[in-house]
Design a protein around this motif. Structure first.
Motif, PDB file in Angstrom:
ATOM      1  N   ILE A 184       0.843  -1.201   0.000  1.00  0.00           N
ATOM      2  CA  ILE A 184       0.000   0.000   0.000  1.00  0.00           C
ATOM      3  C   ILE A 184       0.881   1.254   0.000  1.00  0.00           C
ATOM      4  O   ILE A 184       0.629   2.217  -0.724  1.00  0.00           O
ATOM      5  N   ARG A 185       1.988   1.202   0.790  1.00  0.00           N
ATOM      6  CA  ARG A 185       2.879   2.361   0.848  1.00  0.00           C
ATOM      7  C   ARG A 185       3.510   2.615  -0.534  1.00  0.00           C
ATOM      8  O   ARG A 185       3.531   3.741  -1.017  1.00  0.00           O
ATOM      9  N   VAL A 186       3.973   1.529  -1.198  1.00  0.00           N
ATOM     10  CA  VAL A 186       4.582   1.663  -2.534  1.00  0.00           C
ATOM     11  C   VAL A 186       3.554   2.243  -3.505  1.00  0.00           C
ATOM     12  O   VAL A 186       3.843   3.144  -4.285  1.00  0.00           O
ATOM     13  N   PHE A 189       3.758   5.754  -5.319  1.00  0.00           N
ATOM     14  CA  PHE A 189       3.727   5.766  -6.779  1.00  0.00           C
ATOM     15  C   PHE A 189       2.669   6.745  -7.290  1.00  0.00           C
ATOM     16  O   PHE A 189       2.917   7.522  -8.213  1.00  0.00           O
ATOM     17  N   LEU A 190       1.477   6.712  -6.676  1.00  0.00           N
ATOM     18  CA  LEU A 190       0.409   7.611  -7.132  1.00  0.00           C
ATOM     19  C   LEU A 190       0.826   9.071  -6.970  1.00  0.00           C
ATOM     20  O   LEU A 190       0.578   9.896  -7.858  1.00  0.00           O
ATOM     21  N   THR A 191       1.511   9.375  -5.850  1.00  0.00           N
ATOM     22  CA  THR A 191       1.966  10.755  -5.630  1.00  0.00           C
ATOM     23  C   THR A 191       2.966  11.152  -6.720  1.00  0.00           C
ATOM     24  O   THR A 191       2.862  12.217  -7.328  1.00  0.00           O
ATOM     25  N   ILE A 192       3.938  10.241  -6.964  1.00  0.00           N
ATOM     26  CA  ILE A 192       4.967  10.547  -7.971  1.00  0.00           C
ATOM     27  C   ILE A 192       4.333  10.651  -9.354  1.00  0.00           C
ATOM     28  O   ILE A 192       4.607  11.575 -10.125  1.00  0.00           O
ATOM     29  N   GLU A 208       4.461  13.774 -11.770  1.00  0.00           N
ATOM     30  CA  GLU A 208       5.129  13.691 -13.075  1.00  0.00           C
ATOM     31  C   GLU A 208       4.186  14.032 -14.228  1.00  0.00           C
ATOM     32  O   GLU A 208       4.584  14.650 -15.205  1.00  0.00           O
ATOM     33  N   LEU A 209       2.917  13.591 -14.119  1.00  0.00           N
ATOM     34  CA  LEU A 209       1.967  13.853 -15.200  1.00  0.00           C
ATOM     35  C   LEU A 209       1.555  15.326 -15.210  1.00  0.00           C
ATOM     36  O   LEU A 209       1.239  15.882 -16.260  1.00  0.00           O
ATOM     37  N   LYS A 210       1.577  15.944 -14.039  1.00  0.00           N
ATOM     38  CA  LYS A 210       1.172  17.351 -13.959  1.00  0.00           C
ATOM     39  C   LYS A 210       2.282  18.292 -14.443  1.00  0.00           C
ATOM     40  O   LYS A 210       2.002  19.343 -15.002  1.00  0.00           O
ATOM     41  N   THR A 211       3.544  17.873 -14.180  1.00  0.00           N
ATOM     42  CA  THR A 211       4.673  18.771 -14.459  1.00  0.00           C
ATOM     43  C   THR A 211       4.689  19.329 -15.895  1.00  0.00           C
ATOM     44  O   THR A 211       4.832  20.538 -16.071  1.00  0.00           O
ATOM     45  N   PRO A 266      17.662  13.125  -9.690  1.00  0.00           N
ATOM     46  CA  PRO A 266      17.059  14.438  -9.442  1.00  0.00           C
ATOM     47  C   PRO A 266      15.539  14.339  -9.356  1.00  0.00           C
ATOM     48  O   PRO A 266      14.925  13.600 -10.116  1.00  0.00           O
ATOM     49  N   VAL A 267      14.953  15.052  -8.406  1.00  0.00           N
ATOM     50  CA  VAL A 267      13.503  14.971  -8.218  1.00  0.00           C
ATOM     51  C   VAL A 267      12.788  15.894  -9.195  1.00  0.00           C
ATOM     52  O   VAL A 267      11.743  15.559  -9.737  1.00  0.00           O
ATOM     53  N   SER A 268      13.378  17.063  -9.400  1.00  0.00           N
ATOM     54  CA  SER A 268      12.702  17.991 -10.324  1.00  0.00           C
ATOM     55  C   SER A 268      13.514  18.113 -11.610  1.00  0.00           C
ATOM     56  O   SER A 268      14.690  17.780 -11.649  1.00  0.00           O
ATOM     57  N   GLY A 269      12.877  18.596 -12.626  1.00  0.00           N
ATOM     58  CA  GLY A 269      13.571  18.812 -13.900  1.00  0.00           C
ATOM     59  C   GLY A 269      13.660  17.544 -14.714  1.00  0.00           C
ATOM     60  O   GLY A 269      13.041  17.394 -15.743  1.00  0.00           O
ATOM     61  N   PHE A 270      14.437  16.568 -14.198  1.00  0.00           N
ATOM     62  CA  PHE A 270      14.591  15.306 -14.925  1.00  0.00           C
ATOM     63  C   PHE A 270      13.885  14.190 -14.163  1.00  0.00           C
ATOM     64  O   PHE A 270      14.483  13.192 -13.821  1.00  0.00           O
ATOM     65  N   GLY A 271      12.658  14.408 -13.828  1.00  0.00           N
ATOM     66  CA  GLY A 271      11.934  13.409 -13.037  1.00  0.00           C
ATOM     67  C   GLY A 271      11.677  12.145 -13.841  1.00  0.00           C
ATOM     68  O   GLY A 271      12.011  12.047 -15.021  1.00  0.00           O
ATOM     69  N   GLY A 272      11.087  11.185 -13.214  1.00  0.00           N
ATOM     70  CA  GLY A 272      10.770   9.926 -13.891  1.00  0.00           C
ATOM     71  C   GLY A 272       9.930   9.079 -12.963  1.00  0.00           C
ATOM     72  O   GLY A 272       9.762   9.412 -11.791  1.00  0.00           O
ATOM     73  N   LEU A 273       9.420   7.989 -13.504  1.00  0.00           N
ATOM     74  CA  LEU A 273       8.536   7.138 -12.711  1.00  0.00           C
ATOM     75  C   LEU A 273       9.245   5.881 -12.197  1.00  0.00           C
ATOM     76  O   LEU A 273       8.654   5.097 -11.473  1.00  0.00           O
ATOM     77  N   GLY A 274      10.488   5.682 -12.625  1.00  0.00           N
ATOM     78  CA  GLY A 274      11.181   4.463 -12.208  1.00  0.00           C
ATOM     79  C   GLY A 274      10.592   3.229 -12.865  1.00  0.00           C
ATOM     80  O   GLY A 274      10.559   2.152 -12.274  1.00  0.00           O
ATOM     81  N   LEU A 275      10.120   3.375 -14.104  1.00  0.00           N
ATOM     82  CA  LEU A 275       9.514   2.238 -14.799  1.00  0.00           C
ATOM     83  C   LEU A 275      10.323   1.786 -16.014  1.00  0.00           C
ATOM     84  O   LEU A 275      10.229   0.644 -16.441  1.00  0.00           O
TER      85      LEU A 275
END
Ligand code: ADP
Length: 263
Positions: A32-34, A38-41, A45-48, A212-221
């Motif tokens: 559930i935590r993962v 994931f939903l937050t990230i 990412e989709l909003k950025t 990096p969290v911002s700028g070059f973000g990603g989903l880790g997929l």
């Protein structure tokens, strides 16, 4: 005595069942935590890309209302954000297919020369600030595989090479032969990956702590999808990296026997 032995067994059994239950509960909490992380990230990412996209569209509209020409650069910037959104959504769709075992391949002979040459030439125009070099063997190595999916793997590795070498720098692609396998490598001189995290890189949603969290973000997929594609080709994917020095990603794929490659 028999009664005592039975009740002792009973207790041991109950303790064991209790431990199993506690472990399952712990695993469910972790899942559930993962998912929540994931939903937050994913939402972030989709909003950025939407903010710069809206800004460019508003500026274009303003220019059109004032009957001024719309600079091509504005359209390119808007398109780049649309591409970023498309790539994120494709990764989400692919990751869901991988999870469900539904990512299917269409196999045919694939020339790794052509694949590497095309990928390098595409990335030279995508990121002119990085120096792409491509080293190919004299023999044309072929594998039996899904060309689009193998291109996706190489493109993902090249994209990461530029994403995680933010100052520009050299990106080197090689194709070589190791016994009955073809080996593709992508080398960068970027931020590198902490040693203790390298083993987890191909897990779903995993991002190294120095990403990096911002700028070059990603989903880790991306690498999770790459691993599935490579393994479906009976190949292997692995990384060698040094923090702050750069990374080398290797993909090895079984070669098509020469007779089949000629046909
Ligand atoms: P994403 O790039 O979207 O986060 P990936 O699955 O492609 O997802 O990569 C997972 C993680 O592996 C990245 O978040 C990053 O921490 C690390 N990584 C991948 N490629 C590189 C690279 N070339 N250099 C440094 N770190 C990398």
């Amino acid at each position: 005595i028999t009664g005592r032995v039975w009740s002792f067994r009973d207790i041991t059994e109950r303790v064991r069942a209790g431990r199993v239950q506690a472990r399952l509960l712990e695993e469910a909490h972790e899942a559930i935590r993962v998912r929540d992380d994931f939903l937050t990230i994913a939402a972030h990412e989709l909003k950025t890309p939407l903010t710069p996209l809206r800004l460019q569209l508003e500026l274009m509209k303003r220019a059109m209302t004032a009957k001024e020409p719309v600079p091509e650069e504005r359209v390119d910037k808007a398109l780049a954000q649309v591409h970023r959104l498309t790539a994120l959504i494709n990764d989400l769709v692919d990751a869901t297919s991988v999870e469900a075992g539904r990512l299917k391949l269409r196999r045919a002979p694939v020339s790794l020369h052509e694949l590497a040459r095309e990928a390098c030439s595409d990335f030279r125009s995508i990121s002119p600030e990085h120096a792409f070099t491509c080293e190919l063997p004299p023999e044309n190595l072929q594998v039996l595989g899904d060309r689009d999916r193998l291109f996706q793997v190489l493109a993902n590795l090249l994209e990461n090479a530029i994403k995680y070498s933010p100052m520009g720098g050299a990106v080197h692609v090689t194709v070589s032969r190791a016994q009955d396998n073809a080996v593709l490598t992508v080398t960068d001189a970027g931020i590198g990956i902490p040693e203790e995290e390298q083993a987890r890189l191909f897990e779903r949603f995993f991002r190294a702590r120095n990403a990096p969290v911002s700028g070059f973000g990603g989903l880790g997929l991306g690498l999770y999808i790459c691993r599935d594609i490579v393994e479906q080709h009976d190949g292997h994917i692995w990384v060698e990296s040094e923090l702050g020095q750069g990374s080398v990603f290797h993909v090895s794929l079984p070669l098509l026997p020469p007779r089949d490659a000629e046909e």
